[in-house]
Design an enzyme around this catalytic site. Structure first.
Site, short mmCIF file in Angstrom:
data_model
loop_
_atom_site.label_atom_id
_atom_site.label_comp_id
_atom_site.label_asym_id
_atom_site.label_seq_id
_atom_site.Cartn_x
_atom_site.Cartn_y
_atom_site.Cartn_z
CD GLU A 48 -4.33 -8.18 1.87
OE1 GLU A 48 -5.55 -7.20 2.68
OE2 GLU A 48 -3.29 -7.86 2.17
CD GLU B 142 -2.93 -1.19 3.01
OE1 GLU B 142 -2.83 -0.52 3.43
OE2 GLU B 142 -3.84 -2.06 2.34
C1 GLA Z 1 -5.07 -4.11 4.68
C2 GLA Z 1 -3.58 -5.38 4.71
C3 GLA Z 1 -3.87 -6.93 5.72
C4 GLA Z 1 -4.88 -6.19 5.99
C5 GLA Z 1 -6.26 -5.70 6.02
C6 GLA Z 1 -7.52 -5.78 6.25
O1 GLA Z 1 -5.33 -4.94 3.68
O2 GLA Z 1 -2.77 -5.71 4.15
O3 GLA Z 1 -2.70 -7.18 6.15
O4 GLA Z 1 -4.43 -6.13 7.64
O5 GLA Z 1 -6.03 -4.76 5.59
O6 GLA Z 1 -7.64 -6.44 7.54
#
Ligand code: GLA
Length: 442
Positions: free
Chosen positions: A349, A235
């Site tokens: 994710e 990010e």
């Molecule tokens: C981001 C992070 C993850 C997690 C999510 C929310 O996407 O990369 O590690 O913390 O937020 O749970």
């Protein structure tokens, strides 16, 4: 004779199908495509039902929180390996490989790395021309002393103990990854009490790199027998939704960016490669499908690869919704753009919530009062189906698709967003079969 052999053949086919993969797990259904992963907590890998689900369904594991720098290395010289070891040992015992998550992130980071230390490991205090300590005011943090370096350097969330007061978030900052306490919406904090603390000196860029390199060496080496890829930087790009933004404005204004510019990304990838030349190294981000963010990511990866950054994978986090996020055309376009730069893409994710929120927005609800009606369940199936259809099309370049949490009750979004394939009791939902049984369709 002929008749007998036909009967024998039919019988053996019947037996074979009774013993055969009548009820494959996700990993079996996708064995000719890509790995199917799941993000877990240490609890998921100790409870017997949850363990059984993991072993049946998944062949890649991500530690949800406990390998993040702020969790595993919260202060200089302090390492919390126990939780990450528990998950890594479960994987070792069961022959499952892990995604390492993550080495650099603006949140849940080891923010002490931005402070300056003397040769005895004490934080350096700034002094005036008379040699007296300079004092500054900062909000008192109930019961949270430790390293005073939290104030005054960009202020991104660092290692924050559960229940500790949260500082004012910056625009675009994510919830802390940890499940929000109670409601997802943050309550208006009462005016903080102020306290005086010494003004601590900040690390130079080189000092930050030294700490980061040492951190990466330790973590990557400890788990390199079981980790096949790392989210090296998570990010780093801005949420400014403008595809034409100049390069400098395409970055999140994190502490690391303010100190180092985009070079911290290059360095992190070089350090990770040095520590494990065999791991695939990912840049990972949310909303990676949007025209703006995919452009930012594309430009950044291209530039830094040319400067020598061993970026070999791009992680599209996911965190989608059943409505308009992502649009399938934009999702596919992003994949095509990334494939110009790397051979390896993952959904890292994956979750698909049932309201209109998505991605990395700061304010999100935990879905209180939401109900998974038949209509909504159908929309969710459609979304998973559409996304998986595109991902399967690019199977040569997808090495893994990871769900962010095991069952709905584990989700950072709250059980009432119903984002996953398993319900709160770890039972398969109908949408599970949409994903698993794709071959039966049409
Ligand atoms: C981001 C992070 C993850 C997690 C999510 C929310 O996407 O990369 O590690 O913390 O937020 O749970």
């Amino acid at each position: 004779m002929k008749k007998l052999s036909i009967i024998a053949l039919v019988a053996s086919v019947m037996v074979m199908s009774a013993c055969g993969p009548e009820d494959p797990g996700l990993k079996d259904a996708y064995k000719n495509y890509f790995k199917i992963g799941v993000a877990v907590t240490p609890r998921n890998v100790t409870d017997s039902l949850q363990k059984a689900v993991i072993l049946k369904e998944f062949n890649s594991i991500t530690a949800e929180n406990c390998m993040k720098p702020g969790e595993i290395h919260p202060q200089p010289g302090v390492w919390n390996f126990a939780q990450a070891d528990a998950i890594a040992n479960f994987c070792r015992e069961n022959g499952i490989k892990m995604r390492g998550h993550c080495l650099v992130w603006h949140s849940q980071f080891a923010n002490w790395m931005f402070n300056k230390y003397d040769e005895n490991g004490n934080q350096v205090v700034e002094r005036d021309e008379n040699g007296d300590t300079i004092w500054v005011e900062q909000p008192a943090r109930g019961g949270f002393g430790g390293f005073g370096g939290f104030g005054g350097f960009g202020g991104f969330g660092g290692p924050r103990p559960q229940g500790a007061p949260q500082g004012a978030p910056q625009a675009g900052q994510r919830p802390q990854g940890q499940r929000p306490q109670g409601q997802g919406q943050r309550a208006q904090a009462p005016a903080p009490q102020m306290t005086k603390v010494p003004k601590y000196a900040k690390a130079t860029k080189e000092e930050f790199y030294d700490s980061l390199r040492a951190h990466i060496q330790v973590v990557v080496n400890r788990y390199k027998d079981v980790v096949y890829c790392w989210d090296v930087v998570n990010e780093a790009m801005s949420d400014a939704n403008n595809p034409d933004a100049p390069y400098e404005q395409s970055f999140r204004q994190s502490t690391a960016y303010q100190l180092c510019g985009d070079e911290f990304i290059l360095k992190a990838f070089q350090f990770a490669h040095e520590a494990d030349p065999n791991a695939t190294l990912f840049y990972n981000d949310y909303s990676a499908w949007t025209p703006a963010k995919r452009t930012y990511i594309y430009n950044m990866v291209k530039k830094l690869q040319a400067e020598g950054a061993p970026i070999t994978g791009i992680g599209m986090q996911g965190h989608y919704n059943i409505y308009d996020n992502p649009t399938i055309e934009d999702f596919e376009k992003a994949i095509q753009m990334y494939l110009e730069l790397v051979d390896d893409i993952q959904i890292t994710e994956f979750d698909v919530r049932i309201n209109h929120e998505a991605g990395g927005q700061l304010q999100f609800s935990r879905g209180e009062g939401q109900v998974l009606t038949d209509t909504i369940a159908e929309l969710q199936k459609k979304k998973y189906e559409e996304l998986f259809t595109v991902i399967r099309k690019y199977k040569k370049n997808f090495s893994c698709v990871t769900f962010w949490n095991l069952g709905d009750r584990d989700s950072w979004l709250g059980a009432n967003n119903f984002p996953l394939l398993f319900d709160g009791n770890y039972q398969r939902k109908e949408v599970y079969y949409t994903v698993r049984d794709f071959k039966k369709k049409k």
